[in-house]
Design an enzyme around this catalytic site. Structure first.
Site, PDB file in Angstrom:
ATOM      1  N   GLY A  49      -2.492  -1.862  -5.078  1.00 39.06           N
ATOM      2  CA  GLY A  49      -2.889  -2.796  -4.026  1.00 39.06           C
ATOM      3  C   GLY A  49      -2.548  -4.198  -4.513  1.00 39.06           C
ATOM      4  N   ALA A  50      -1.908  -4.988  -3.633  1.00 39.50           N
ATOM      5  CA  ALA A  50      -1.284  -6.237  -4.090  1.00 39.50           C
ATOM      6  C   ALA A  50      -2.232  -7.194  -4.837  1.00 39.50           C
ATOM      7  CB  ALA A  50      -0.619  -6.921  -2.901  1.00 39.50           C
ATOM      8  N   GLN A 200      -3.211   7.021   0.085  1.00 39.48           N
ATOM      9  CA  GLN A 200      -4.209   5.965  -0.165  1.00 39.48           C
ATOM     10  C   GLN A 200      -5.279   5.936   0.928  1.00 39.48           C
ATOM     11  OE1 GLN A 200      -0.902   5.575  -0.490  1.00 39.48           O
ATOM     12  NE2 GLN A 200      -0.386   4.125  -2.095  1.00 39.48           N
ATOM     13  N   ASP A 241       1.785  -6.509   1.195  1.00 38.74           N
ATOM     14  CA  ASP A 241       2.252  -6.642  -0.187  1.00 38.74           C
ATOM     15  C   ASP A 241       3.084  -7.899  -0.395  1.00 38.74           C
ATOM     16  OD1 ASP A 241       1.782  -3.576   0.216  1.00 38.74           O
ATOM     17  OD2 ASP A 241       1.605  -4.047  -1.910  1.00 38.74           O
ATOM     18  N   ASN A 251       4.453  -3.910   3.849  1.00 40.03           N
ATOM     19  CA  ASN A 251       3.224  -3.203   3.510  1.00 40.03           C
ATOM     20  C   ASN A 251       3.609  -1.742   3.308  1.00 40.03           C
ATOM     21  OD1 ASN A 251       0.324  -3.204   3.099  1.00 40.03           O
ATOM     22  ND2 ASN A 251       0.158  -2.075   5.008  1.00 40.03           N
TER      23      ASN A 251
HETATM   24  O1  MRU Z   1       1.585   1.335  -3.497  1.00 41.55           O
HETATM   25  P1  MRU Z   1       0.254   0.668  -3.364  1.00 41.55           P
HETATM   26  O2  MRU Z   1      -0.886   1.640  -3.262  1.00 41.55           O
HETATM   27  O3  MRU Z   1       0.029  -0.398  -4.408  1.00 41.55           O
HETATM   28  O4  MRU Z   1       0.357  -0.070  -1.950  1.00 41.55           O
HETATM   29  C1  MRU Z   1      -0.760  -0.719  -1.434  1.00 41.55           C
HETATM   30  C2  MRU Z   1      -0.523  -1.289  -0.100  1.00 41.55           C
HETATM   31  O5  MRU Z   1       0.541  -1.193   0.475  1.00 41.55           O
HETATM   32  C3  MRU Z   1      -1.645  -2.096   0.486  1.00 41.55           C
HETATM   33  O6  MRU Z   1      -1.738  -1.886   1.862  1.00 41.55           O
HETATM   34  C4  MRU Z   1      -1.371  -3.575   0.210  1.00 41.55           C
HETATM   35  O7  MRU Z   1      -1.133  -3.767  -1.131  1.00 41.55           O
HETATM   36  C5  MRU Z   1      -2.463  -4.420   0.666  1.00 41.55           C
HETATM   37  S1  MRU Z   1      -3.779  -4.418  -0.504  1.00 41.55           S
HETATM   38  C6  MRU Z   1      -4.991  -5.460  -0.017  1.00 41.55           C
END
Ligand code: MRU
Length: 351
Positions: A49-50, A200, A241, A251
């Site tokens: 998550g970013a 997720q 992201d 995203n």
């Molecule tokens: O590959 P990930 O699980 O790191 O991807 C996460 C996402 O795409 C989330 O939707 C994004 O980071 C927003 S987190 C507040």
């Protein structure tokens, strides 16, 4: 409210991460004590998550800094740059990673003091990045609540992937808006896309909602358009992201299809993200680097292979939703129409 969820905490001289690869089956934590471990944890999605990746990278920078054995400032800064490069190489899409590392490097470069004092300034900065993100998410939640459609009934909101407490310093961006709607009595239920291939939504978003007592219905990704057609969904809120200057938003893969379906059904589609996710150096979404992940994520579940050998696989982890599909980007400075992003943030002296 149940105990708040913090994916990263600083405790006993270590960055303690919730192991997100094990949720919901098991709740375990891992104490990270050096930057190489942190780089591995980011790459293998123990932390993901970013904004959470940004916080983790900031602690990674401190852990790296503290292991540098020199009192010479110039040598220290050269070695710190190598640590930054290692952490940058973990995941390419979420800009919060690069943003947090740049902020840490800037502090190191601008602290004209003995190395030990620079190290102390770096720990303070990592802690500030974490505290700022938590506060920011709560502001996003408040602004998001105001931006949601004002309907006589309680809202059913669809989200994709996890943009909750686990994906940030705590509280969440998209799920922060949903948490705020729940606290305000304006939410009936969340619909969580399962989010193939890493699930997720099914694993993390559903787990967070259950922890907090927020009613949640998990659907497979291919059910979202059907639910919209049936009148089940009032609004969509997702995280991000990386957002380009024109509002194009990267995203989790599948977000773009959800946005297209929302447009077709006249359902507002919101992106909730902090300023640290906006990359004004990119004019539009075509320049956002998209992470390609291992095909095993598609063809294998646990130990079981689903697909025949001989098939080929394509596994982009993110997609880009064009700005024209987005009703507003909800930031800590308010809900902003994508076309107004730069001008509004400049007006508020945020950029
Ligand atoms: O590959 P990930 O699980 O790191 O991807 C996460 C996402 O795409 C989330 O939707 C994004 O980071 C927003 S987190 C507040």
């Amino acid at each position: 409210m149940n105990n708040p969820i913090y994916p990263v905490i600083w405790q006993n001289d270590a960055a303690v991460l919730i192991d997100q690869t094990q949720i919901p089956a098991t709740y375990t934590t891992i104490a990270i004590t050096d930057y190489e471990q942190m780089a591995q944890a980011i790459k293998t999605m123990i932390v993901r998550g970013a904004p959470a990746i940004g916080v983790a990278a900031a602690y990674g920078m401190y852990l790296g800094a503290r292991s540098i054995e020199t009192s010479d400032r110039a040598t220290f800064l050269t070695q710190l740059e190598a640590i930054a490069e290692r952490l940058r190489a973990t995941r390419p899409t979420a800009v919060n990673l690069f943003w947090a590392i740049a902020r840490m490097l800037k502090v190191a470069q601008s602290t004209v003091a003995p190395v030990e004092q620079i190290k102390a300034a770096l720990l303070e900065t990592a802690q500030a990045i974490q505290a700022d993100d938590l506060r920011t998410c709560q502001q996003i939640g408040d602004y998001g609540l105001q931006a949601l459609p004002d309907l006589p009934e309680k809202l059913r909101i669809l989200t994709h992937c996890n943009a909750g407490a686990l994906a940030t310093a705590g509280y969440g961006t998209a799920l922060g808006v949903i948490r705020s709607a729940w606290s305000a009595g304006r939410l009936e239920r969340v619909f969580a896309d399962e989010t193939r291939p890493r699930l997720q939504g099914a694993k993390l978003t559903a787990w967070e909602c259950v922890q907090e007592g927020i009613p949640v219905t998990v659907i497979t990704d291919n059910m979202a358009a059907h639910c919209m057609q049936q009148g089940v969904i009032h609004a969509v809120v997702v995280g991000a992201d990386r957002i380009a200057a024109n509002g194009d938003t990267a995203n989790k893969i599948g977000t773009y299809s959800v946005a297209l379906a929302a447009k077709a059904h006249n359902i507002p589609f919101f992106v909730a993200a902090p300023l640290s996710t906006i990359d004004f150096s990119l004019a539009d979404g075509r320049q956002i680097p998209i992470e390609q992940r291992n095909p095993t994520e598609i063809y294998q579940v646990g130990e079981t292979r689903l697909c025949p050998t001989g098939a080929e696989f394509y596994n982009p982890a993110f997609d880009v939703t064009p700005a024209h599909l987005i009703a507003a980007i909800i930031t800590e400075f308010g809900a902003i129409a994508p076309a107004q992003l730069k001008a509004t943030l400049a007006e508020k002296q945020a950029v």
